[in-house]
Design an enzyme around this catalytic site. Structure first.
Site, PDB file in Angstrom:
ATOM      1  N   TYR A 126      11.038 -31.975  29.605  1.00  4.13           N
ATOM      2  CA  TYR A 126      11.420 -31.937  28.197  1.00  4.13           C
ATOM      3  C   TYR A 126      12.928 -32.152  28.089  1.00  4.13           C
ATOM      4  CZ  TYR A 126       6.721 -30.097  27.305  1.00  4.13           C
ATOM      5  OH  TYR A 126       5.361 -29.922  27.231  1.00  4.13           O
TER       6      TYR A 126
ATOM      7  N   HIS B  44       1.643 -30.665  35.519  1.00  4.83           N
ATOM      8  CA  HIS B  44       1.709 -31.241  34.177  1.00  4.83           C
ATOM      9  C   HIS B  44       0.635 -32.281  33.867  1.00  4.83           C
ATOM     10  CE1 HIS B  44       4.970 -31.829  30.853  1.00  4.83           C
ATOM     11  NE2 HIS B  44       3.771 -31.977  30.358  1.00  4.83           N
TER      12      HIS B  44
ATOM     13  N   PRO C 171      -1.033 -28.293  18.911  1.00  8.04           N
ATOM     14  CA  PRO C 171      -2.148 -27.648  18.197  1.00  8.04           C
ATOM     15  C   PRO C 171      -2.226 -28.031  16.727  1.00  8.04           C
ATOM     16  CG  PRO C 171      -0.391 -26.048  18.605  1.00  8.04           C
ATOM     17  CD  PRO C 171      -0.042 -27.286  19.383  1.00  8.04           C
ATOM     18  N   LEU C 172      -1.095 -28.520  16.165  1.00  7.27           N
ATOM     19  CA  LEU C 172      -1.103 -28.938  14.761  1.00  7.27           C
ATOM     20  C   LEU C 172      -1.213 -30.457  14.645  1.00  7.27           C
ATOM     21  CD1 LEU C 172       1.788 -26.559  13.599  1.00  7.27           C
ATOM     22  CD2 LEU C 172      -0.674 -26.193  13.336  1.00  7.27           C
ATOM     23  N   GLY C 173      -1.454 -31.101  15.772  1.00  6.71           N
ATOM     24  CA  GLY C 173      -1.564 -32.556  15.764  1.00  6.71           C
ATOM     25  C   GLY C 173      -0.310 -33.248  16.265  1.00  6.71           C
TER      26      GLY C 173
ATOM     27  N   GLY D 103       4.148 -33.648  16.041  1.00 11.57           N
ATOM     28  CA  GLY D 103       5.091 -34.433  15.242  1.00 11.57           C
ATOM     29  C   GLY D 103       4.757 -34.464  13.772  1.00 11.57           C
TER      30      GLY D 103
HETATM   31  N1  LIG Z   1       1.055 -30.421  28.514  1.00  7.34           N
HETATM   32  C1  LIG Z   1       1.382 -31.505  27.870  1.00  7.34           C
HETATM   33  O1  LIG Z   1       1.174 -32.636  28.337  1.00  7.34           O
HETATM   34  C2  LIG Z   1       2.039 -31.363  26.529  1.00  7.34           C
HETATM   35  C3  LIG Z   1       2.224 -32.492  25.707  1.00  7.34           C
HETATM   36  C4  LIG Z   1       2.822 -32.306  24.457  1.00  7.34           C
HETATM   37  C5  LIG Z   1       3.212 -31.026  24.064  1.00  7.34           C
HETATM   38  N2  LIG Z   1       3.038 -29.953  24.896  1.00  7.34           N
HETATM   39  C6  LIG Z   1       3.432 -28.587  24.501  1.00  7.34           C
HETATM   40  O2  LIG Z   1       2.776 -28.236  23.316  1.00  7.34           O
HETATM   41  C7  LIG Z   1       3.738 -27.791  22.364  1.00  7.34           C
HETATM   42  C8  LIG Z   1       3.265 -28.082  20.967  1.00  7.34           C
HETATM   43  O3  LIG Z   1       3.105 -29.472  20.771  1.00  7.34           O
HETATM   44  P1  LIG Z   1       4.025 -30.306  19.758  1.00  7.34           P
HETATM   45  O4  LIG Z   1       5.290 -29.558  19.573  1.00  7.34           O
HETATM   46  O5  LIG Z   1       4.067 -31.689  20.244  1.00  7.34           O
HETATM   47  O6  LIG Z   1       3.153 -30.381  18.428  1.00  7.34           O
HETATM   48  P2  LIG Z   1       2.642 -29.312  17.340  1.00  7.34           P
HETATM   49  O7  LIG Z   1       2.819 -27.923  17.817  1.00  7.34           O
HETATM   50  O8  LIG Z   1       1.293 -29.730  16.923  1.00  7.34           O
HETATM   51  O9  LIG Z   1       3.613 -29.627  16.125  1.00  7.34           O
HETATM   52  C9  LIG Z   1       4.953 -29.266  16.164  1.00  7.34           C
HETATM   53  C10 LIG Z   1       5.562 -29.488  14.799  1.00  7.34           C
HETATM   54  O10 LIG Z   1       4.880 -28.697  13.855  1.00  7.34           O
HETATM   55  C11 LIG Z   1       5.779 -28.107  12.982  1.00  7.34           C
HETATM   56  N3  LIG Z   1       5.291 -26.733  12.708  1.00  7.34           N
HETATM   57  C12 LIG Z   1       5.053 -25.760  13.625  1.00  7.34           C
HETATM   58  N4  LIG Z   1       4.596 -24.639  13.019  1.00  7.34           N
HETATM   59  C13 LIG Z   1       4.549 -24.907  11.689  1.00  7.34           C
HETATM   60  C14 LIG Z   1       4.213 -24.150  10.533  1.00  7.34           C
HETATM   61  N5  LIG Z   1       3.758 -22.898  10.637  1.00  7.34           N
HETATM   62  N6  LIG Z   1       4.294 -24.763   9.346  1.00  7.34           N
HETATM   63  C15 LIG Z   1       4.732 -26.059   9.230  1.00  7.34           C
HETATM   64  N7  LIG Z   1       5.087 -26.812  10.283  1.00  7.34           N
HETATM   65  C16 LIG Z   1       5.004 -26.248  11.499  1.00  7.34           C
HETATM   66  C17 LIG Z   1       7.125 -28.047  13.664  1.00  7.34           C
HETATM   67  O11 LIG Z   1       8.098 -28.319  12.700  1.00  7.34           O
HETATM   68  P3  LIG Z   1       9.685 -28.106  12.913  1.00  7.34           P
HETATM   69  O12 LIG Z   1      10.035 -28.934  14.102  1.00  7.34           O
HETATM   70  O13 LIG Z   1      10.275 -28.607  11.655  1.00  7.34           O
HETATM   71  O14 LIG Z   1       9.968 -26.654  13.181  1.00  7.34           O
HETATM   72  C18 LIG Z   1       7.009 -29.060  14.775  1.00  7.34           C
HETATM   73  O15 LIG Z   1       7.782 -30.196  14.538  1.00  7.34           O
HETATM   74  C19 LIG Z   1       5.004 -28.541  22.752  1.00  7.34           C
HETATM   75  O16 LIG Z   1       6.153 -27.972  22.187  1.00  7.34           O
HETATM   76  C20 LIG Z   1       4.930 -28.447  24.249  1.00  7.34           C
HETATM   77  O17 LIG Z   1       5.412 -27.174  24.661  1.00  7.34           O
HETATM   78  C21 LIG Z   1       2.450 -30.125  26.105  1.00  7.34           C
END
Ligand SMILES: NC(=O)c1ccc[n+]([C@@H]2O[C@H](COP(=O)([O-])OP(=O)(O)OC[C@H]3O[C@@H](n4cnc5c(N)ncnc54)[C@H](OP(=O)(O)O)[C@@H]3O)[C@@H](O)[C@H]2O)c1
Length: 281
Positions: A53, A128, A209-211, A213
């Site tokens: 990251y 990973h 988890p929220l889809g 980005g």
């Molecule tokens: N193992 C893997 O290959 C892999 C790949 C991708 C991700 N990950 C992990 O999974 C984590 C989560 O995935 P992700 O960050 O890509 O996507 P995500 O959790 O689905 O979405 C993150 C976005 O949702 C917004 N958000 C979060 N909580 C919210 C709420 N309660 N209300 C409104 N908006 C909200 C955030 O906004 P703001 O930024 O404006 O706060 C953030 O930009 C990553 O951070 C990483 O640690 C792992």
């Protein structure tokens, strides 16, 4: 904050995903530290990070360093916080993501993560992503060696299919504690892995988890309708939907702002009815 288990460690039922604070679109460090501190204030005791990251070639482990700094500068007790990191993904610095699952890379990557996190043993180390050029058993064999050497306290895998989960569990002699796969309302393909983890009692950490980005801002009509019923955000409903799938599920929403992670920490208080769930995937 409600809790769930990863191996024999109790963690908050919702974790914090660190990725958006270190990749494209990342905020400045001061805002990221405030976001991590807000999560800790709210009782989050699981932070997900990875050595990959980062943005540029010369800053591998940007997010691990950030998490370590935020923990060090936090006024309160952080002894119960589980930092889960990963090795096996590589970012050359041109925006791409590649993999290296060779044992030699994983040993080196783990040493570097230990230093950046400033710990004697990593709480949870996750392989990973499978490397098509390295037999999966060899990569997991390296994770087993790291466990046996005491470099990591617990072992997990990510982006694995059911066969790989079973193989990893076997190679680790039953010590596989977590699987982190993509899973969200817009990406349900990891349902078989979730079901397998549920049956084996292995923690399942849905990533994005929220889809992920921009998709995180619009979860569709069902989540909006249920959110309106309770006067809460659709995102909070979505995390409650994850938690309702199985007691092994621990979502790790990413955040760049204190307000979003604070909202997410309230998801475990929301108990969805059968009527609510009928509107959701
Ligand atoms: N193992 C893997 O290959 C892999 C790949 C991708 C991700 N990950 C992990 O999974 C984590 C989560 O995935 P992700 O960050 O890509 O996507 P995500 O959790 O689905 O979405 C993150 C976005 O949702 C917004 N958000 C979060 N909580 C919210 C709420 N309660 N209300 C409104 N908006 C909200 C955030 O906004 P703001 O930024 O404006 O706060 C953030 O930009 C990553 O951070 C990483 O640690 C792992």
């Amino acid at each position: 904050m409600h809790s769930r288990r990863i191996g024999d460690v109790e963690v908050s039922a919702v974790g914090l995903g660190g990725m958006p604070m270190s990749i494209e679109g990342r905020p400045d460090e001061e805002q990221s530290v405030r976001t991590i501190h807000a999560a800790l204030d709210a009782g989050i005791t699981l932070i997900d990070t990875a050595d990959s990251y980062h943005l540029y070639a010369g800053e591998v482990g940007h997010n691990e360093t950030l998490v370590a700094r935020a923990l060090a500068s936090y006024g309160g007790d952080t002894s119960a916080v589980l930092v889960a990191t990963k090795g096996g993904h590589v970012r050359p610095g041109d925006g791409s993501w590649t993999v290296n699952g060779s044992p030699s890379h994983l040993f080196e990557a783990c040493e570097a993560s230990l230093k950046r996190l400033g710990v004697d043993a990593i709480g949870l180390y996750q392989f990973h992503r499978p490397d098509p050029h390295v037999p999966y058993a060899d990569s997991i064999g390296a994770i087993r060696d790291l466990l046996d050497a005491g470099k990591i306290r617990m072992a997990g895998i990510s982006n694995a299919n059911p066969e790989q989960i079973l193989l990893a569990r076997e190679i680790l002699s039953g010590r596989l504690v977590s699987v982190q796969n993509q899973f969200s309302p817009s990406f349900l393909s990891s349902a078989p892995e979730l079901a397998l983890c549920d049956s084996l009692g292995i923690a399942f950490l849905p990533w994005a988890p929220l889809g992920g980005g921009r998709r995180a801002s619009d979860l569709g009509d069902g989540f909006a309708t249920v959110g309106a019923r309770y006067g809460v955000s659709p995102q909070r409903v979505c995390l409650a939907w994850h938690l309702a799938k199985s007691p092994v599920v621990i979502p790790i929403p990413g955040a760049r702002r204190p307000s979003t992670i604070l909202d997410s920490t309230h998801a475990p208080e929301l108990s969805l009815s059968a009527d609510d769930l009928a509107l959701l995937p």
